[in-house]
Write a protein that holds these residues in place. Structure first.
Motif, PDB file in Angstrom:
ATOM      1  N   SER A   8     -19.674  -6.644   0.121  1.00  0.00           N
ATOM      2  CA  SER A   8     -20.032  -5.984   1.381  1.00  0.00           C
ATOM      3  C   SER A   8     -20.587  -4.595   1.098  1.00  0.00           C
ATOM      4  O   SER A   8     -20.354  -4.013   0.043  1.00  0.00           O
ATOM      5  N   TYR A  18     -18.738   1.315   8.922  1.00  0.00           N
ATOM      6  CA  TYR A  18     -18.656  -0.142   9.051  1.00  0.00           C
ATOM      7  C   TYR A  18     -18.907  -0.756   7.680  1.00  0.00           C
ATOM      8  O   TYR A  18     -19.430  -0.110   6.783  1.00  0.00           O
ATOM      9  N   TRP A  20     -20.761  -4.359   6.130  1.00  0.00           N
ATOM     10  CA  TRP A  20     -21.565  -5.512   6.502  1.00  0.00           C
ATOM     11  C   TRP A  20     -21.842  -6.347   5.274  1.00  0.00           C
ATOM     12  O   TRP A  20     -21.807  -5.869   4.143  1.00  0.00           O
ATOM     13  N   VAL A  41     -20.571  -7.967  10.422  1.00  0.00           N
ATOM     14  CA  VAL A  41     -20.244  -6.537  10.397  1.00  0.00           C
ATOM     15  C   VAL A  41     -18.829  -6.364  10.939  1.00  0.00           C
ATOM     16  O   VAL A  41     -18.430  -7.064  11.868  1.00  0.00           O
ATOM     17  N   VAL A  76     -29.484  -3.305  10.302  1.00  0.00           N
ATOM     18  CA  VAL A  76     -28.052  -3.478  10.557  1.00  0.00           C
ATOM     19  C   VAL A  76     -27.584  -2.396  11.534  1.00  0.00           C
ATOM     20  O   VAL A  76     -26.846  -2.683  12.483  1.00  0.00           O
TER      21      VAL A  76
END
Length: 109
Positions: A8, A18, A20, A41, A76
């Motif tokens: 990730s 975050y 993702w 996410v 994203v």
């Protein structure tokens, strides 16, 4: 459904962190370019409901070499901002929040 830490990437959007992840290997249908690429996410510090984004691109590792743009952090970030506006609450546990951006996706010829 949680986003695994391995593979990730971290992204900060509006001061919030975050993580993702895009599947490294496509699913069978993504490999045939029958379905578009997806990525997931979640909030980096207090994971809750996962955001699942369906893009309008084939998976970059499709078997037919169909041209696909890579999923970039800027895309994203835009998806996260849109999902937040549409009601995604990343720190509240619950079912995955689906954001469909597949308009314009066409099957492989």
């Amino acid at each position: 459904m949680a986003v695994g830490r391995k593979g990730s990437r971290r992204i900060v959007v509006d001061g919030t962190a975050y993580r993702w992840r895009l599947r490294r290997r496509p699913t069978y249908f993504q490999a045939l370019s029958w379905t578009p690429c997806k990525f997931a996410v979640e909030h980096a510090d207090a994971p809750g409901a996962t955001l699942v984004v369906t893009t309008n691109q084939p998976h970059p590792s499709n078997w037919f070499g169909r041209e696909a743009k890579p999923v970039q952090p800027s895309g994203v970030a835009r998806a996260i901002q849109l999902a937040l506006r549409e009601g995604w609450i990343p720190t509240t546990p619950g079912v995955p929040f689906h954001l469909d951006q597949s308009a314009g996706f066409t099957l492989s010829p």
